[in-house]
Design a protein around this motif. Structure first.
Motif, PDB file in Angstrom:
ATOM      1  N   VAL A  34      -4.226   2.581   7.714  1.00 36.03           N
ATOM      2  CA  VAL A  34      -2.795   2.838   7.921  1.00 36.03           C
ATOM      3  C   VAL A  34      -2.328   3.987   7.033  1.00 36.03           C
ATOM      4  CG1 VAL A  34      -0.462   1.912   7.643  1.00 36.03           C
ATOM      5  CG2 VAL A  34      -2.260   0.478   8.622  1.00 36.03           C
ATOM      6  N   LEU A  35      -2.719   3.959   5.778  1.00 37.52           N
ATOM      7  CA  LEU A  35      -2.305   5.014   4.853  1.00 37.52           C
ATOM      8  C   LEU A  35      -2.870   6.366   5.287  1.00 37.52           C
ATOM      9  CD1 LEU A  35      -2.788   3.162   1.433  1.00 37.52           C
ATOM     10  CD2 LEU A  35      -0.633   3.693   2.568  1.00 37.52           C
ATOM     11  N   GLY A  36      -4.090   6.386   5.755  1.00 43.00           N
ATOM     12  CA  GLY A  36      -4.709   7.639   6.156  1.00 43.00           C
ATOM     13  C   GLY A  36      -4.104   8.230   7.408  1.00 43.00           C
ATOM     14  N   VAL A  37      -3.900   7.395   8.429  1.00 44.02           N
ATOM     15  CA  VAL A  37      -3.448   7.916   9.720  1.00 44.02           C
ATOM     16  C   VAL A  37      -1.958   8.270   9.714  1.00 44.02           C
ATOM     17  CG1 VAL A  37      -2.772   5.751  10.848  1.00 44.02           C
ATOM     18  CG2 VAL A  37      -3.787   7.593  12.204  1.00 44.02           C
ATOM     19  N   THR A  38      -1.221   7.732   8.762  1.00 42.58           N
ATOM     20  CA  THR A  38       0.217   8.053   8.684  1.00 42.58           C
ATOM     21  C   THR A  38       0.522   9.124   7.642  1.00 42.58           C
ATOM     22  OG1 THR A  38       0.589   6.240   7.090  1.00 42.58           O
ATOM     23  CG2 THR A  38       0.914   5.745   9.445  1.00 42.58           C
ATOM     24  N   ARG A  39      -0.501   9.643   7.003  1.00 46.80           N
ATOM     25  CA  ARG A  39      -0.281  10.621   5.934  1.00 46.80           C
ATOM     26  C   ARG A  39       0.188  11.974   6.469  1.00 46.80           C
ATOM     27  NH1 ARG A  39      -1.525  10.954   0.677  1.00 46.80           N
ATOM     28  NH2 ARG A  39      -1.653  13.039  -0.211  1.00 46.80           N
ATOM     29  N   SER A  40      -0.321  12.360   7.625  1.00 44.97           N
ATOM     30  CA  SER A  40      -0.017  13.673   8.170  1.00 44.97           C
ATOM     31  C   SER A  40       0.710  13.575   9.502  1.00 44.97           C
ATOM     32  CB  SER A  40      -1.325  14.454   8.356  1.00 44.97           C
ATOM     33  OG  SER A  40      -1.130  15.618   9.121  1.00 44.97           O
ATOM     34  N   GLU A  41       1.589  14.532   9.759  1.00 44.59           N
ATOM     35  CA  GLU A  41       2.291  14.581  11.042  1.00 44.59           C
ATOM     36  C   GLU A  41       1.319  14.849  12.191  1.00 44.59           C
ATOM     37  OE1 GLU A  41       5.511  17.306  11.030  1.00 44.59           O
ATOM     38  OE2 GLU A  41       6.597  16.297   9.416  1.00 44.59           O
ATOM     39  N   LYS A  42       0.185  15.465  11.883  1.00 48.86           N
ATOM     40  CA  LYS A  42      -0.808  15.771  12.910  1.00 48.86           C
ATOM     41  C   LYS A  42      -1.329  14.506  13.583  1.00 48.86           C
ATOM     42  CE  LYS A  42      -2.480  19.889  10.478  1.00 48.86           C
ATOM     43  NZ  LYS A  42      -3.653  20.507   9.794  1.00 48.86           N
ATOM     44  N   GLY A  60       0.820  -1.210   0.000  1.00 45.58           N
ATOM     45  CA  GLY A  60       0.000   0.000   0.000  1.00 45.58           C
ATOM     46  C   GLY A  60       0.849   1.253   0.000  1.00 45.58           C
ATOM     47  N   MET A  61       1.910   1.256   0.809  1.00 47.48           N
ATOM     48  CA  MET A  61       2.821   2.396   0.861  1.00 47.48           C
ATOM     49  C   MET A  61       3.513   2.612  -0.477  1.00 47.48           C
ATOM     50  SD  MET A  61       2.893   3.908   3.844  1.00 47.48           S
ATOM     51  CE  MET A  61       2.400   3.631   5.553  1.00 47.48           C
ATOM     52  N   LEU A 101      -4.648   2.195  -4.176  1.00 47.85           N
ATOM     53  CA  LEU A 101      -5.196   2.952  -5.303  1.00 47.85           C
ATOM     54  C   LEU A 101      -6.300   3.894  -4.849  1.00 47.85           C
ATOM     55  CD1 LEU A 101      -5.345   0.112  -7.999  1.00 47.85           C
ATOM     56  CD2 LEU A 101      -3.731   2.031  -7.894  1.00 47.85           C
ATOM     57  N   ALA A 102      -7.141   3.411  -3.931  1.00 46.08           N
ATOM     58  CA  ALA A 102      -8.243   4.257  -3.421  1.00 46.08           C
ATOM     59  C   ALA A 102      -7.700   5.457  -2.680  1.00 46.08           C
ATOM     60  CB  ALA A 102      -9.154   3.425  -2.512  1.00 46.08           C
ATOM     61  N   HIS A 103      -6.719   5.222  -1.837  1.00 45.22           N
ATOM     62  CA  HIS A 103      -6.149   6.324  -1.050  1.00 45.22           C
ATOM     63  C   HIS A 103      -5.442   7.322  -1.959  1.00 45.22           C
ATOM     64  CE1 HIS A 103      -3.284   8.389   1.629  1.00 45.22           C
ATOM     65  NE2 HIS A 103      -4.218   8.253   2.525  1.00 45.22           N
ATOM     66  N   LYS A 104      -4.687   6.806  -2.899  1.00 47.80           N
ATOM     67  CA  LYS A 104      -3.969   7.683  -3.837  1.00 47.80           C
ATOM     68  C   LYS A 104      -4.946   8.500  -4.670  1.00 47.80           C
ATOM     69  CE  LYS A 104      -0.235   7.470  -7.266  1.00 47.80           C
ATOM     70  NZ  LYS A 104       0.708   8.277  -6.494  1.00 47.80           N
ATOM     71  N   GLY A 105      -6.040   7.861  -5.097  1.00 51.06           N
ATOM     72  CA  GLY A 105      -7.054   8.549  -5.906  1.00 51.06           C
ATOM     73  C   GLY A 105      -7.762   9.643  -5.117  1.00 51.06           C
ATOM     74  N   LEU A 106      -8.077   9.374  -3.865  1.00 50.05           N
ATOM     75  CA  LEU A 106      -8.791  10.342  -3.033  1.00 50.05           C
ATOM     76  C   LEU A 106      -7.932  11.548  -2.715  1.00 50.05           C
ATOM     77  CD1 LEU A 106     -10.632   7.966  -0.543  1.00 50.05           C
ATOM     78  CD2 LEU A 106     -11.693   9.406  -2.286  1.00 50.05           C
ATOM     79  N   TYR A 107      -6.633  11.324  -2.515  1.00 49.38           N
ATOM     80  CA  TYR A 107      -5.745  12.413  -2.109  1.00 49.38           C
ATOM     81  C   TYR A 107      -4.962  13.009  -3.268  1.00 49.38           C
ATOM     82  CZ  TYR A 107      -6.545  11.614   2.865  1.00 49.38           C
ATOM     83  OH  TYR A 107      -7.111  11.520   4.106  1.00 49.38           O
ATOM     84  N   PHE A 158      -7.902  -2.253   6.782  1.00 47.62           N
ATOM     85  CA  PHE A 158      -6.697  -2.078   7.590  1.00 47.62           C
ATOM     86  C   PHE A 158      -5.668  -1.201   6.887  1.00 47.62           C
ATOM     87  CE2 PHE A 158      -2.476  -3.719   9.054  1.00 47.62           C
ATOM     88  CZ  PHE A 158      -2.523  -3.131  10.309  1.00 47.62           C
ATOM     89  N   VAL A 159      -5.334  -1.533   5.651  1.00 49.86           N
ATOM     90  CA  VAL A 159      -4.310  -0.777   4.923  1.00 49.86           C
ATOM     91  C   VAL A 159      -4.775   0.641   4.622  1.00 49.86           C
ATOM     92  CG1 VAL A 159      -2.942  -0.658   2.796  1.00 49.86           C
ATOM     93  CG2 VAL A 159      -3.261  -2.852   3.949  1.00 49.86           C
ATOM     94  N   PHE A 160      -6.047   0.806   4.282  1.00 49.19           N
ATOM     95  CA  PHE A 160      -6.600   2.131   4.018  1.00 49.19           C
ATOM     96  C   PHE A 160      -6.474   3.020   5.252  1.00 49.19           C
ATOM     97  CE2 PHE A 160     -10.192   5.132   3.279  1.00 49.19           C
ATOM     98  CZ  PHE A 160      -9.809   5.598   2.030  1.00 49.19           C
TER      99      PHE A 160
END
Length: 226
Positions: free
Chosen positions: A145-153, A64-65, A217-223, A141-143
């Motif tokens: 992980v990708l979301g919560v690690t995207r931002s330093e916040k 995913g990463m 792909l979903a995370h990349k597409g959304l962001y 799960f992976v979605f």
């Protein structure tokens, strides 16, 4: 090299404590206890090795990463190799511990927390159901992980969120397939158990990979473009 060794150690701990809880204390802990064991393993390792390797300890997370552009192909391959080695070491340690306690009857009797479907599932889920289950659970799960690690916040609480997410997908998945969402975690026990576990392990390698690809792909597409 430190990153790869960290992934090895983290995956070893996940398999030893997560699968170990299922094999040794599953009847006492119940599904919720086993789920929490997997989740707490992630929390512990996230804060132990997160700053070194990112604490993927799961080929699906690494895939995913990679899809999201956060790691190179070379690192992806080496992460997966070391994660699988860590899972095998963790399983070996678990097998030794179980075999050292005669009252347990050996690891072939207790199992090693292996995944399965059909007769190997506590509810008898079929092949199609197992594939769908693992794709969905891995996607969630992976979605996350990708979301919560995207931002330093959200980075400060990422370990806790990821651990709790792994726990909650286990709550649904344990009765169905034993919950994989992690090809390395499934490979280790299957290699030691052989038989049906080894024959069926392809499901728990392929389905999590598919789920991870969809999540990436979903995370990349959304962001994309933000």
């Amino acid at each position: 090299m430190k990153r790869y060794v960290s992934e090895l150690i983290g995956t070893m701990v996940l398999v030893l404590f997560g699968c170990g809880s299922a094999a040794i204390a599953g009847s006492v802990l119940g599904n919720l206890g086993i789920a929490m064991a997997f989740g707490l393993s992630i929390v512990a390792m996230a804060y132990a090795i997160g700053d070194i390797s990112g604490c993927h300890i799961n080929p699906a997370v690494s895939i995913g990463m990679w899809i999201d552009g956060r790691m190179e192909a070379k690192d992806l391959i080496l992460y997966i190799i070391f994660q699988c080695i860590g899972a095998i070491i963790g399983t070996a340690l678990l097998a030794v511990l179980i075999n050292s306690a005669p009252s347990l009857g050996g690891y072939m009797a207790t199992g090693l927390g292996q995944n399965g479907f059909g007769a190997a599932s506590s509810v008898g889920i079929n092949l199609t159901g197992a594939l769908i289950t693992e794709i969905i659970l891995t996607f969630v799960f992976v979605f996350t992980v990708l979301g919560v690690t995207r931002s330093e916040k959200t980075g400060v609480v990422a370990g806790i969120v990821i651990g709790l997410t792994l726990a909650f997908v286990h709550i649904l998945g344990i009765p169905l397939t034993g919950t994989s969402v992690n090809p390395a975690r499934s490979l280790g026990p299957a290699l030691f158990m052989g038989g049906v576990a080894l024959q069926q392990v392809w499901v728990f390698i392929v389905a999590p990979i598919v789920g991870a690809i969809i999540a990436g792909l979903a995370h990349k597409g959304l962001y994309d473009g933000e």
